[in-house]
Enzyme design. Sequence first.
Site, PDB file in Angstrom:
ATOM      1  N   LYS A   1      -3.991   6.535  15.549  1.00  0.00           N
ATOM      2  CA  LYS A   1      -4.183   5.753  14.321  1.00  0.00           C
ATOM      3  C   LYS A   1      -5.680   5.550  14.051  1.00  0.00           C
ATOM      4  O   LYS A   1      -6.523   6.275  14.576  1.00  0.00           O
ATOM      5  CB  LYS A   1      -3.454   4.411  14.459  1.00  0.00           C
TER       6      LYS A   1
ATOM      7  N   ARG B   1       2.374   6.118  -3.365  1.00  0.00           N
ATOM      8  CA  ARG B   1       3.420   7.019  -3.842  1.00  0.00           C
ATOM      9  C   ARG B   1       3.612   6.924  -5.350  1.00  0.00           C
ATOM     10  O   ARG B   1       3.821   7.933  -6.022  1.00  0.00           O
ATOM     11  CB  ARG B   1       4.722   6.723  -3.089  1.00  0.00           C
TER      12      ARG B   1
ATOM     13  N   LYS C   1       0.838  -1.202   0.000  1.00  0.00           N
ATOM     14  CA  LYS C   1       0.000   0.000   0.000  1.00  0.00           C
ATOM     15  C   LYS C   1       0.869   1.247   0.000  1.00  0.00           C
ATOM     16  O   LYS C   1       0.578   2.237  -0.685  1.00  0.00           O
ATOM     17  CB  LYS C   1      -0.913  -0.040   1.234  1.00  0.00           C
TER      18      LYS C   1
ATOM     19  N   SER D   1       5.309  10.938   9.783  1.00  0.00           N
ATOM     20  CA  SER D   1       6.234  11.055   8.652  1.00  0.00           C
ATOM     21  C   SER D   1       5.479  11.441   7.377  1.00  0.00           C
ATOM     22  O   SER D   1       6.080  11.918   6.409  1.00  0.00           O
ATOM     23  CB  SER D   1       6.972   9.730   8.434  1.00  0.00           C
ATOM     24  N   GLN D   2       4.162  11.242   7.376  1.00  0.00           N
ATOM     25  CA  GLN D   2       3.365  11.579   6.196  1.00  0.00           C
ATOM     26  C   GLN D   2       3.379  13.075   5.904  1.00  0.00           C
ATOM     27  O   GLN D   2       3.207  13.483   4.760  1.00  0.00           O
ATOM     28  CB  GLN D   2       1.933  11.076   6.381  1.00  0.00           C
TER      29      GLN D   2
ATOM     30  N   ARG E   1      -7.731  12.928  13.388  1.00  0.00           N
ATOM     31  CA  ARG E   1      -6.310  12.587  13.390  1.00  0.00           C
ATOM     32  C   ARG E   1      -5.469  13.840  13.140  1.00  0.00           C
ATOM     33  O   ARG E   1      -5.935  14.800  12.530  1.00  0.00           O
ATOM     34  CB  ARG E   1      -6.029  11.491  12.352  1.00  0.00           C
TER      35      ARG E   1
ATOM     36  N   ASP F   1       2.949   0.235  13.134  1.00  0.00           N
ATOM     37  CA  ASP F   1       1.828  -0.610  12.728  1.00  0.00           C
ATOM     38  C   ASP F   1       1.943  -2.046  13.221  1.00  0.00           C
ATOM     39  O   ASP F   1       1.007  -2.835  13.068  1.00  0.00           O
ATOM     40  CB  ASP F   1       1.703  -0.621  11.200  1.00  0.00           C
TER      41      ASP F   1
ATOM     42  N   GLY G   1      -5.450   8.176   5.968  1.00  0.00           N
ATOM     43  CA  GLY G   1      -4.566   9.236   6.413  1.00  0.00           C
ATOM     44  C   GLY G   1      -3.467   9.531   5.418  1.00  0.00           C
ATOM     45  O   GLY G   1      -3.086  10.695   5.214  1.00  0.00           O
TER      46      GLY G   1
ATOM     47  N   SER H   1       9.508   6.871  12.037  1.00  0.00           N
ATOM     48  CA  SER H   1       9.053   6.140  10.846  1.00  0.00           C
ATOM     49  C   SER H   1       9.767   6.630   9.596  1.00  0.00           C
ATOM     50  O   SER H   1       9.167   6.812   8.538  1.00  0.00           O
ATOM     51  CB  SER H   1       7.532   6.267  10.678  1.00  0.00           C
TER      52      SER H   1
END
Length: 410
Positions: free
Chosen positions: A322, A23, A18, A157-158, A115, A294, A87, A184
């Site tokens: 999360k 990306r 995923k 980190s997103q 979130r 995760d 997210g 992460s």
Amino acid sequence: MRVKPSKLEGSVKAIPSKSFAHRALICAAISDGVSQIIFDKTSDDIDATINCLRTLGAKIEKFESGVRVQGISKLDNIPIVDSKESGSTFRFLLPLASTIYGQVIFIGEGRLPNRPIKDLMDVMKHRGVEFDSECLPFKTNGLLSPGRYEISGDVSSQYVSGLLFAALNLNGSSEVIVNTNLESKSYVDITVEVMRAFGADIIEKGNSFLVNESKLKARSYNVEGDWSNSSFLLVAGAFGKVSVNGLNKESSQGDKQILKILEDFGAEVVTSDEITVASRDRNPIDVDLKDIPDMLPILSILAASVDGGVSRFYNASRLRLKESDRIKSTADLITSLGGKVEERDDELLIYGTNGLAGGIVDSHNDHRIVMAAAIASTISENDIVIKNSKAINKSYPTFFDDFADLGGKI
């Protein structure tokens, strides 16, 4: 869903990652030409990214082994970007959309509106974008400008990945600087790896990323196997014998750490063309979750299988943000099945009870709790009933098919 006790044995193919799929789809959408992104299975989260990119003006057509993506062509309307519960989709596309459209409406579902997003919004405000609300749903106003972006790396980190995608689509060079510890980091490594595969010019130095003006080129891109979701089946191998093929042993995915954790646990791990895990010993484990958040739900099953001792999972505070409060939902998972846990602010202690009794599990609408509960049947005396097992569709819709192929009893 009712799952009966069983041991899993056999071989299964890893589903597409995923993380890599998100990306690759985004890079294809800001590339010149038509790309082919090769992945033979999808999920709700991947579909959310596909639909949002279409909303932004990309043309995406599905075919048997993936999708064809033609780069974004700006539309006349104000896009309404619905990230559903993803997210990754939301945080990746929020900055990118603001390099294309002066106004965008963002909406979402489930826990997504609750979130964290504030740090990313604050950075965008400094670079020209305003918001009519501090949480979803909201409307943006203004275009991002190139330059220097400073962002925290200890919440998600997103945020960093989202700004890197945006920097690719801005005129001139931009620098993304992480001004805290970057947790992460492997997920940012994946972002950089995929961007470079599409022709991005990125210079990485410590926690600084200089993105030079780049013209991405369409290409054919094969999405590698998913270590995160495969970890559930590999852990089942520690109580039986399971092989997973299609995983890249040199992957940037941080969750490949599952092999080292399984070795520390005492399982037999054989790495060849496929990864095979078989039962041997069972020892308590200590795991730092900073870079592999995760993993907690499935590692809790390993810990509960041990005969005595205590396993510790720490640096876990971000898990409370999360799809569920994953420290609490994991604790609930184990206790509802007859195990013993101690929950703290940023860690979880799980006592070895030589297996679990069985019982009823509330998934808290969290796909990873569903999968962990199913794997718990391999160390359970009695049946396990999982409430809202459909949450699995978020990341691994065919999980129960693979589970049954390996001998799981549903």
